[in-house]
Design a protein around this motif. Structure first.
Motif, PDB file in Angstrom:
ATOM      1  N   THR A  97       0.806  -1.227   0.000  1.00 18.95           N
ATOM      2  CA  THR A  97       0.000   0.000   0.000  1.00 18.95           C
ATOM      3  C   THR A  97       0.835   1.272   0.000  1.00 18.95           C
ATOM      4  O   THR A  97       0.278   2.363  -0.081  1.00 18.95           O
ATOM      5  CB  THR A  97      -0.918   0.021   1.239  1.00 18.95           C
ATOM      6  N   THR A  99       2.447   2.657   2.466  1.00 26.07           N
ATOM      7  CA  THR A  99       1.997   3.414   3.631  1.00 26.07           C
ATOM      8  C   THR A  99       2.994   4.524   3.964  1.00 26.07           C
ATOM      9  O   THR A  99       4.205   4.283   3.971  1.00 26.07           O
ATOM     10  CB  THR A  99       1.853   2.476   4.845  1.00 26.07           C
ATOM     11  N   GLY A 298     -13.610  10.465  10.630  1.00 25.92           N
ATOM     12  CA  GLY A 298     -12.623  10.536   9.561  1.00 25.92           C
ATOM     13  C   GLY A 298     -11.204  10.489  10.066  1.00 25.92           C
ATOM     14  O   GLY A 298     -10.921  10.803  11.217  1.00 25.92           O
ATOM     15  N   SER A 299     -10.308  10.088   9.172  1.00 20.07           N
ATOM     16  CA  SER A 299      -8.898   9.973   9.519  1.00 20.07           C
ATOM     17  C   SER A 299      -8.080  10.174   8.261  1.00 20.07           C
ATOM     18  O   SER A 299      -8.587  10.092   7.140  1.00 20.07           O
ATOM     19  CB  SER A 299      -8.625   8.589  10.123  1.00 20.07           C
ATOM     20  N   ASP A 300      -6.777  10.465   8.457  1.00 25.31           N
ATOM     21  CA  ASP A 300      -5.906  10.644   7.292  1.00 25.31           C
ATOM     22  C   ASP A 300      -5.358   9.316   6.790  1.00 25.31           C
ATOM     23  O   ASP A 300      -4.515   9.293   5.906  1.00 25.31           O
ATOM     24  CB  ASP A 300      -4.765  11.597   7.622  1.00 25.31           C
ATOM     25  N   SER A 302      -5.475   6.011   4.648  1.00 21.97           N
ATOM     26  CA  SER A 302      -6.129   5.630   3.403  1.00 21.97           C
ATOM     27  C   SER A 302      -6.999   4.382   3.599  1.00 21.97           C
ATOM     28  O   SER A 302      -6.756   3.566   4.492  1.00 21.97           O
ATOM     29  CB  SER A 302      -5.086   5.355   2.318  1.00 21.97           C
ATOM     30  N   GLN A 303      -8.011   4.253   2.774  1.00 23.05           N
ATOM     31  CA  GLN A 303      -8.905   3.105   2.866  1.00 23.05           C
ATOM     32  C   GLN A 303      -8.168   1.802   2.585  1.00 23.05           C
ATOM     33  O   GLN A 303      -8.494   0.758   3.157  1.00 23.05           O
ATOM     34  CB  GLN A 303     -10.070   3.274   1.882  1.00 23.05           C
ATOM     35  N   GLY A 304      -7.162   1.862   1.722  1.00 20.34           N
ATOM     36  CA  GLY A 304      -6.400   0.654   1.417  1.00 20.34           C
ATOM     37  C   GLY A 304      -5.684   0.110   2.635  1.00 20.34           C
ATOM     38  O   GLY A 304      -5.648  -1.110   2.857  1.00 20.34           O
ATOM     39  N   ILE A 306      -6.569   0.620   5.837  1.00 26.01           N
ATOM     40  CA  ILE A 306      -7.581   0.118   6.773  1.00 26.01           C
ATOM     41  C   ILE A 306      -8.104  -1.235   6.330  1.00 26.01           C
ATOM     42  O   ILE A 306      -8.231  -2.170   7.136  1.00 26.01           O
ATOM     43  CB  ILE A 306      -8.732   1.136   6.899  1.00 26.01           C
ATOM     44  N   ILE A 307      -8.396  -1.364   5.048  1.00 26.39           N
ATOM     45  CA  ILE A 307      -8.878  -2.661   4.529  1.00 26.39           C
ATOM     46  C   ILE A 307      -7.804  -3.729   4.690  1.00 26.39           C
ATOM     47  O   ILE A 307      -8.090  -4.878   5.025  1.00 26.39           O
ATOM     48  CB  ILE A 307      -9.285  -2.509   3.041  1.00 26.39           C
ATOM     49  N   SER A 373      -3.672   9.237  14.163  1.00 24.68           N
ATOM     50  CA  SER A 373      -4.158   8.079  13.411  1.00 24.68           C
ATOM     51  C   SER A 373      -4.217   6.823  14.249  1.00 24.68           C
ATOM     52  O   SER A 373      -4.445   5.749  13.722  1.00 24.68           O
ATOM     53  CB  SER A 373      -3.266   7.850  12.191  1.00 24.68           C
ATOM     54  N   ILE A 376      -7.117   3.912  14.333  1.00 21.31           N
ATOM     55  CA  ILE A 376      -7.315   2.811  13.390  1.00 21.31           C
ATOM     56  C   ILE A 376      -7.182   1.464  14.092  1.00 21.31           C
ATOM     57  O   ILE A 376      -7.600   0.454  13.548  1.00 21.31           O
ATOM     58  CB  ILE A 376      -6.326   2.873  12.214  1.00 21.31           C
TER      59      ILE A 376
END
Length: 377
Positions: A97, A99, A298-300, A302-304, A306-307, A373, A376
Motif C-alpha cells: 500500500t 503506507t 474521519g482519519s488521514d 487511506s482506505q487501502g 484500513i482494509i 491516526s 485505526i
C-alpha cells in the motif's frame, strides 16, 4: 449441535462487547461528552496504572498454578507466533500500500498485536455459560475457561509492552533517523582517498580501509541507536510487571497460601485487587467505543491501509492460526482431547487489532508516533 445453535453461542459474547462499546460511543458524543478528550485521558491513566495491573495480577494468581502452567506451556509460544507473523504481514501490507512513514509504526502495531487480554476474559467464559456450548458441561468448561483466558491476558500484556511496543518504537525512530541523518566518513579517511598515488595497490588498500571504516561505523552507530532507544520504563509497564507478580504468586505455593483462598491470612489483599481488576474490562471496552467515534469522523489513513489491516487480522491470521494449532496437534504439542484449549489457541489469532496499541501511545508518548491516526486500532 445445529448450525443455528452454534451461531447463537458464538453471537452472545460478541453482542456483550458490542453493547458495552455502543455505550462508550454514546458517552463520547459531543452532546454528552462524558468520555471527551480530558475524561478519556484520565480514565486511560487509571486503567493503565491501577485497573489493568490489578486484573493481570489477580487473574493469574488465582487461576494459574505450576501444574496448570506446565500443561499450557504452548500458549506463550502460540501468542509469540501470532505477533511475529502479524508483524511480517504488516511489513508486506506497508510495501503493497506504500503506507506513509509516519503511519508505518501504527500499522505494524495494529497487525501484530490483538486484544488477547480483555477479549478472551469476556468471550471464553461467556461461551462456556451457554447451554448449547460445544465444550460440554458449562460448570466444567467455566472452571477451565478463566485459567486459559488469564494466562492469555498475562502473556499478551508482556508481549505487548516488550515485543510490540519495542518494535513499534524502534521502527519509527529508525525511520526518523534515516530521514534526518546521513553517514559521513572521517575527514582523515576522505583526505587519504584523494591523495595522489601512482601505485594501484596503494589506492586499492585505501579504498578497502575506507569501506571497512564506513561499514563498522554504520554498525556501531546502529547498535548505539538501538541501545539508546530501548526504554526499560516502557518495557516494564505496570501491566507486564503485575502479570509477572501474579504468575509468581500463583506458582509459589507458600505465597499462594498466604493470599489466595478462603482461609488465606492475607486474602483481603487479593479480594481488594480482584474488585479493582473487575472494573478494567468494562472501562477498556467503553474507551474502545469512544475511540470508534473518532474513526467515524474521519482519519488521514487511506482506505487501502484500513482494509489491509482488517484483512490481516480477520482473515489471514485466523487462517494461519488454524494451521498453527493443527500442526501443533499433529506434533503432539497440544492435547487432542482438550477442545476448549484448542479453541482459545485459535481465538488468539482471530482477535481484532489491539486498542492497547493506541492506548499505550497515549500513556507513553515521546512524540515519535502519530497519535492522530492511532484510532485505526
Amino acid at each position: 449441535m445445529g448450525l443455528l445453535n452454534l451461531f447463537i453461542v458464538a453471537l452472545m459474547p460478541v453482542l456483550k462487547v458490542i453493547l458495552i462499546t455502543g455505550v462508550g460511543l454514546v458517552m463520547a458524543l459531543d452532546r454528552i461528552k462524558l468520555l471527551g478528550p480530558e475524561p478519556n485521558r484520565h480514565l486511560n491513566q487509571i486503567i493503565f496504572y491501577v485497573l489493568s495491573p490489578a486484573l493481570a495480577a489477580t487473574s493469574l494468581a488465582e487461576t494459574v498454578t505450576f501444574q496448570s502452567f506446565m500443561t499450557l506451556w504452548f500458549m506463550p509460544l502460540n501468542l509469540l507466533l501470532g505477533y511475529v507473523l502479524g508483524s511480517i504481514l504488516a511489513w508486506l501490507l506497508i510495501k503493497i500500500t506504500k503506507t506513509p512513514k509516519h503511519l508505518q509504526g501504527i500499522v505494524i502495531g495494529c497487525c501484530s498485536a490483538g486484544n488477547t487480554g480483555n477479549l478472551p476474559l469476556i468471550m471464553v467464559p461467556a461461551v462456556c455459560e451457554e447451554s448449547n456450548s460445544p465444550f460440554g458441561d458449562p460448570s466444567v468448561c467455566s472452571m477451565h475457561a478463566r485459567p486459559y483466558a488469564s494466562l492469555s491476558l498475562a502473556i499478551g500484556a508482556i508481549y505487548m509492552w516488550s515485543y510490540v511496543f519495542g518494535v513499534l518504537r524502534l521502527y519509527v525512530n529508525t525511520e526518523m533517523g534515516n530521514d534526518s541523518t546521513s553517514e559521513t566518513l572521517p575527514r582523515s579517511s576522505t583526505e587519504l582517498a584523494v591523495l595522489p598515488s601512482t601505485n594501484p595497490m596503494h589506492l586499492t588498500r585505501f579504498h578497502g580501509t575506507i569501506t571497512q571504516m564506513s561499514t563498522s561505523k554504520k554498525i556501531m552507530q546502529r547498535m548505539k541507536s538501538i541501545s539508546e532507544k530501548v526504554d526499560l520504563k516502557k518495557v516494564f509497564a505496570p501491566t507486564a510487571v503485575a502479570a509477572v507478580v501474579g504468575f509468581i504468586i500463583g506458582i509459589a505455593t507458600p505465597i499462594r497460601k498466604l493470599l489466595i483462598g478462603n482461609e488465606a491470612p492475607l486474602r483481603v489483599i487479593d479480594s481488594s485487587a480482584y474488585i479493582l481488576g473487575e472494573a478494567a474490562i468494562p472501562c477498556m471496552t467503553l474507551i474502545m467505543g469512544a475511540n470508534l467515534l473518532k474513526g467515524l469522523k474521519g482519519s488521514d489513513v487511506s482506505q487501502g491501509v484500513i482494509i489491509g489491516i482488517i484483512a490481516v487480522k480477520n482473515i489471514l491470521l485466523p487462517l494461519i492460526g488454524i494451521g498453527v494449532v493443527k500442526t501443533a496437534l499433529h506434533l503432539g504439542l497440544v492435547p487432542s482431547d482438550n477442545k476448549l484449549y484448542q479453541f482459545v489457541l485459535m481465538f488468539q489469532f482471530a482477535v481484532p487489532p489491539a486498542i492497547a496499541v493506541a492506548w499505550s501511545m497515549r500513556n507513553f508518548n515521546d512524540n515519535d508516533v502519530d497519535l492522530r491516526s492511532s484510532s485505526i486500532c
